[in-house]
Each structure stands twice: as C-alpha cells, then as structure tokens.
Design a protein around this motif. Structure first.
Motif, short mmCIF file in Angstrom:
data_model
loop_
_atom_site.label_atom_id
_atom_site.label_comp_id
_atom_site.label_asym_id
_atom_site.label_seq_id
_atom_site.Cartn_x
_atom_site.Cartn_y
_atom_site.Cartn_z
N ASP A 116 -54.95 -39.57 18.28
CA ASP A 116 -55.68 -38.50 17.82
C ASP A 116 -57.04 -38.14 18.79
O ASP A 116 -57.45 -37.21 18.80
CB ASP A 116 -56.53 -38.88 16.61
N LYS B 3 -47.18 -30.78 16.18
CA LYS B 3 -48.54 -30.95 15.95
C LYS B 3 -48.80 -29.97 14.42
O LYS B 3 -48.54 -28.82 14.53
CB LYS B 3 -49.33 -30.29 17.12
N THR B 5 -51.82 -28.29 11.94
CA THR B 5 -53.13 -27.84 12.20
C THR B 5 -53.71 -27.75 10.89
O THR B 5 -52.80 -27.64 9.83
CB THR B 5 -53.27 -26.52 12.95
N ILE B 6 -54.93 -27.54 10.71
CA ILE B 6 -55.53 -27.28 9.55
C ILE B 6 -55.18 -25.87 8.99
O ILE B 6 -55.07 -25.85 7.58
CB ILE B 6 -56.98 -27.06 9.66
N GLN B 7 -54.38 -25.09 9.61
CA GLN B 7 -54.16 -23.95 9.25
C GLN B 7 -52.80 -24.06 8.31
O GLN B 7 -52.55 -23.44 7.36
CB GLN B 7 -53.82 -23.04 10.33
N GLN B 8 -51.76 -24.99 8.85
CA GLN B 8 -50.85 -25.14 8.45
C GLN B 8 -50.89 -25.83 6.93
O GLN B 8 -50.38 -25.40 5.96
CB GLN B 8 -49.78 -25.94 9.15
N SER B 21 -61.24 -27.59 5.02
CA SER B 21 -62.32 -28.26 5.96
C SER B 21 -63.29 -28.60 5.18
O SER B 21 -63.85 -29.85 5.25
CB SER B 21 -62.97 -27.05 6.96
N TYR B 48 -51.13 -34.51 8.38
CA TYR B 48 -52.12 -33.98 9.09
C TYR B 48 -53.24 -34.71 9.66
O TYR B 48 -53.66 -35.64 8.75
CB TYR B 48 -52.75 -32.71 8.19
N PRO B 50 -56.79 -34.42 11.78
CA PRO B 50 -57.62 -33.54 12.38
C PRO B 50 -57.67 -33.58 13.91
O PRO B 50 -57.57 -35.01 14.39
CB PRO B 50 -58.82 -34.06 11.79
N ASN B 51 -57.56 -32.72 14.52
CA ASN B 51 -57.89 -33.00 16.20
C ASN B 51 -59.22 -33.30 16.30
O ASN B 51 -60.31 -32.38 16.13
CB ASN B 51 -57.32 -31.53 16.58
N ALA B 54 -61.28 -30.54 18.82
CA ALA B 54 -61.73 -29.35 18.18
C ALA B 54 -62.78 -29.79 17.45
O ALA B 54 -63.77 -28.97 17.60
CB ALA B 54 -60.48 -28.83 17.41
#
Lengths: 350, 350
Positions: A116, B3, B5-8, B21, B48, B50-51, B54
């Motif tokens: 991560d 990978k 993401t939060i979008q997915q 979020s 998921y 979080p990155n 970012a």
DNA sequence: TATGGTCAGTAAATCGTTACACCAGATTGG
DNA sequence: CCAATCTGGTGTAACGATTTACTGACCATA
C-alpha cells in the motif's frame, strides 16, 4: 519557504514545469546547457525537493525496499538489517524495516502495508515453508527476495532466494565435533517449522553418519508449538532444552544449536547445571553474531556471510527495478564458514 | 484485480466517490445505514485499499513514524525498535527504521529523507549535544522526540525528550559497588561526545564522593576520536580499555561501563588478562540487554524501561498528530532500575 | 403557499509530478 | 524550393484520493 514545488522552480528558471521534470528524470539530452544550469541553480536557490507522494502517485514506483525480519531483537537480524541498509544506501535506495516476530499474520500484514505504501521490492526473512499467503500480491507484481530461506518447490516462480547452504553448514558443525572425538551429539532447535532447520539437521545427520556414528536424537522443543518462540526467546529455548536433555541418562558431549542465540541459551543452561562449556560439553552455534566472539567461552559457530548476501539482495533488486515482465526467479546458495573458538574441544576422557 | 480505486467502489455501491471517502474518513454521520452497508460490502468485495500516495498528496499527512537509531547492530537498539514498533502498531502507525551509525551527516540525511517521504514525526536516538543541524526542518514543522538523550538548554523549543535519569543511573551503579566494599572504581566509555556519558559519569562521581572516596579516573578512550566507534564496536572499546587500565599499577576492582555492550567487552578483556569477573573484578553495565542475563557471569546492570519509554514516545506523537500549532516541548526523565546479577560481588580480600 | 431547515449525498477543484503528444523554428537533402 | 528531419522545448491530461460548497427532496411551520 514553506513548500516549494516544481512550478516555482520552473518560474524561477523561466521554463516550464515539464522541462524541470525532464532534467530531474535524466532526460536532459536535448536541452541547452544554459537552460540546464538555470534550472539547477533555481533548484539550489529555492531548496527544492520533489514531493515523493506526488511522484509516486504519478509513476507508481518507489525507491524503497521493504525488509521484513523475524525480530531485530536478535542481533543477527540487526546486523543483517544494517548490512542491507548500507548496500541499499549505496544504490540510492531506502530501507523500510519491519518485525514479523515469525508470525505469518504479521508477515502478511506488513507485506500488504508495504504494498500500500508503494513498495514493490521486499526482502523477506522468513522460515515459513510456504509463501502461499503472499501469492496474491506476488501475482500483482511484488518482487520478493527471500533471505535465509532456500527456495522451495512450490514457491511462486518469480521469487528470488538468497541463503547459505544449510546442509553444508550443518555438516561443518557436526563434523567439527566428530573430528574432535565426540560420539554423542544433539541438535537443539525450537520446533518452528523452519526450512533452515530441516537443512541444517540434514547436514548434521550426514556428518554423524559419515563418522560411523548413529544419528543422535534431535531435540524438538515442542513447547514452541503452543506459544511460538520469537528470536529473542531463542535463548530460552536453548536453556530449557539443555535442562531436559541433561536430565536424562548418557547425555551428549557435543551440541549443535540452530543459531547463536539458542547456542548462548544452551551455554547458559549448561552453566546452570554446573557444566563447563568447552570442557565438559562442546557447543556449536550458527550465524556468528558479534556476541559469539564476546562470550565466555567464545562460541564456535557457522558464519553466514551477511554482508555479501545483503549486497546480492540489493543487486538483484536494482537490476530489476521497474521491470514489469516477470523473469523466472533464481536461488543463490552461499557457502558458510566454520569459525572455531573456545566453546568446542575434545570430549572429556572420563 | 490489478488496482481498485475509490471510483470503482463508488460505482459498485451506486454512490459517488465522495460518499465512499466520507465513510472512510469517519464522516458517516449523515448517511443512511443502508448506504453505509452497500459501500462496506463493495469495499470488501473488491478488496479495495486506499492509495497512500494519493491520500498523502492530498492531505499532507502520514501515519508513519520515523525511528533513527545509532545502530540496530546493538541489541539495545534492536530491542527498543521492537518496542516502539509494537506501540506504534497498536495505534495504527507504522515505523520506518534507519541507522545513523552515530554519524551526524547520516542523521541529517535520514531526517531529510524521511521529511521528503512525508514523515512528520521522528523518534531520534542520538547522543549529540546539539540539534542545530536539524533546526531548519524542525522550523518547517517536524515533530521530534529524542530518546536516550535528555533535553539540552539550546534545543529547539518544540522538541520532546524521553530518557532515563542518567545521573541517578550512574549513581545507582557506583553506589552498588561502593556498597559492596569496592574502593577503587573506574568508569569506562568511548569518547563519544555523548550527553549520556556526561550524566552517567556525574552520577558515578557523586556516588564515589558520598562514599568518602576520591573520584577515580575516567578512562577516556581517545582512539575513538580518530575512528569513531559505532555501537557494535562498543565491545571493542571496553576490551581495549581494560587492557590499558589493568596494565597500570593499582588497578580498580570495580568497573562501571557506559552500556552493556561495552561492559561485555570489559568482561572479555578481563578474561584475556586471566581475571575472573564477579570475583577478581566487578562489572556493572547500562541498558539491560537480553544478553546481559545470558552472559557468564550474568551482568549486573542499570535497566532502562524501554517498553514504557516506547509507549510514551508513541503517545506523545499520537496526541499531537496533524497539529500545526507548536506547543512547547517537554522532557520526561524516567527512573532507571539496578538489576543485580553475578558480575558484581565484594572485592577480593587479598 | 411561501419560508426555512434538515437530510443524504454529489460535483468539482485541488494536491505536485510525470509523460505523451505536439510545435515552432532552424537545418538539411535532393 | 519544398519536404523531411532535428532541436529545444511546452501544453495538458492524468495519477487517486479529500473536501468545500452546493443541490434536490422532503418536512414542518406560520
């Protein structure tokens, strides 16, 4: 000068951010020397340092190597961590150090944590026979170098392993004792399902056999299954094992321990019983930690060339950095060296 | 699942990324339980995570604590690193470990490296009297906790220090020896310009004086100035010091060493000379590393409560996390404890 | 029926860097 | 002389999350 960005450098140098970025990333080929100099000066002037998070977010790469050791409480791992850090630093890499305490869950936890954090190269010091719990991350592209753990048949194919030849090491230790005239030997180890133990014990047995002796009992310290012993507690393992072994009839005159910490525990246990190490009983360790030479008596041990091993590990990582295509893994086995000191001698004549 | 993401996650749960979020950051107050559940499930389903990059880029915050120790080759630092990591983990923090090798340049290098990595909290184990080389980063907002180094008058005002009371420690060690009847004592230390040595030596002297004895010579091992000794080499310092001290007439019967590694070196040196520790000469160390108890004879030493100290350090960091306003620093001095073992006894009657 | 207040959630603007695509002007070649 | 190539850059769209300001929908009150 709270925070200075690449934009400010660009403005100060009268160029675009792209150009600054290009210089920073070694793409300074098509660039006037004058421009390069202006940028360089602006960077120095403003004290600009690239933001790692942004850089990593963009590239997905890091120059950080994760190192997971059983426990830095064990001087052997401390020393290795030091060597690896040294080697990494020389290549411009940083090392992030974690303690697994030999707990597979913690091990997984750290691997995921590191992943991560953007770390894509990990040096893992584990004695677990299986790497299945990490397979899903390796599949995603984690480059794993295992240390002090020879490659196993069912390891994921890209794993690289760097280790000593444990069979040779075990053989060196035991044949040293048989060579001194010992005829009753014991191998002391916690019952960790360690791949190292298997190899070292195998070498131990082969040496015993080729000396024309019967293979002695290996002490399986089964208490370890209930409450797993960390590396710090390795000394306790040795100490308690000795109390048990020497309570029986016809105790051994020579002991090979799975590592130096355990060997020191063995020595301590022998002293508890009023036996003198290096006279009544000979003890051989494994690793050659600093304290082996400092101990009384100094410990005979099988040395691991950690400095060389650390360099190999880093070289492996550097050479594959950022490469996506999966090469098949390699396995490097180095030859250990027997260091003879005062803890071994011919058995008492009695 | 290369990978995620939060979008997915948002898409899978039929909400916007903002809502995901919000949930992730504890702002789930105004949110239908049903929505919350859908998101939670989507997160689990997709695996998921979080990155970090970012997240950090956006917030400027990290949950990583930097730890800079002189050398994990010294078991004391290894043990402390372990404790700090343990305490940090319990609070959801990670620890990034670095070795300074007691080199101010490496120390600065690591502090800057950590700063660039977004780390804003550092536990620094240093014995340098001055922190000037770090002042510019501290001004920018670095929160520094020094360990094993009492606060100094000209430290930057926000620095927090956690340490034992070295004067008390030195006093405990020396008065233990005078209490046993020793009348000629020596204090052994490398010549590192260490603030610890100053305090411990001061306590040593006060104990000697209050026993009505003259303050004995302190061995300044001046060779250390030329080639600075790391912590691993501390044992050599002790060993070589002993060879020198005991070559002179009227050697001491009691030795207090600056730390356990040096004390073990002292013991080794005494053995070189055919002297028996705990009979001919008494030795007291400092730290209480694992090996102190394992040694032959077990080492009398002044214990540092590292577990408690590690917890204090983390508590300090957690309570100020993300706070921009500068509180004045604090200094915590813990009381060390004397652990009496076999390396000390009444002096020989001769 | 205006007015206003919750509620539950969303749109869009960042954060600092990188890298691909592009571009204007100069040079070269046939 | 026109097209191709080279030189020395620049514009812009991401990367994946957070957060501020906002929006409908719904309800209650006067």
């Amino acid at each position: 000068m709270e925070k200075v960005t690449i934009q400010q450098v660009a403005r100060a140098a009268g160029v675009s951010a792209s150009t600054v970025s290009n210089l920073l990333n070694g793409r300074s080929g098509r660039m006037l020397p004058a421009t390069r100099d202006r940028i360089t000066e602006a960077i120095a002037q403003l004290g600009y340092r690239p933001n790692r998070a942004a850089r990593e977010l963009r590239t997905g790469r890091t120059r950080t190597v994760g190192l997971i050791v059983p426990s830095v409480g064990n001087p052997f791992w401390g020393a290795f961590a030091r060597e690896l850090e040294h080697a990494a630093l020389a290549e411009g890499y940083n090392v992030l150090l974690c303690n697994s305490e030999r707990d597979p869950e913690r091990e997984s936890h750290y691997v995921e944590e590191l992943w991560d954090d953007g770390v894509r190269d990990i040096v893992l010091c584990t004695s677990l026979p299986s790497l299945n719990h990490l397979a899903h991350i390796i599949d995603q592209g984690l480059r794993l170098v295992t240390f002090d753990r020879p490659a196993q048949a069912d390891d994921p194919s890209t794993v690289v392993s760097i280790s000593i030849n444990n069979v040779v090491g075990g053989h060196l230790a035991a044949s040293h004792l048989t060579g001194l005239g010992h005829r009753r030997l014991t191998f002391v180890s916690g019952s960790l399902r360690s791949v190292n133990r298997t190899g070292r014990y195998q070498g131990f047995c082969s040496a015993v056999e080729s000396a024309g002796l019967a293979v002695a009992d290996m002490t399986l310290w089964t208490g370890a299954d209930e409450s797993p012993f960390g590396d710090v507690e390795a000394a306790d393992v040795g100490r308690r094992a000795v109390h048990e072994i020497f309570a029986a009839a016809d105790p051994p005159t020579g002991v090979v321990a799975i590592n130096d910490m355990t060997a020191l525990g063995v020595c301590r246990g022998l002293r508890d019983l009023g036996l003198q190490v290096g006279r009544d009983v000979s003890v051989v360790g494994f690793d050659d930690i600093i304290l082996a030479d400092l101990y009384d008596p100094p410990l005979t041990t099988v040395r691991q060339p950690i400095s060389q091993m650390a360099q190999l590990a880093i070289a492996e990582i550097v050479s594959h950095h950022g490469l996506a295509h999966r090469e098949p893994g390699r396995s490097v086995l180095l030859r250990p060296e027997l260091i003879v000191r005062g803890s071994t001698a011919a058995p008492p004549v009695n």
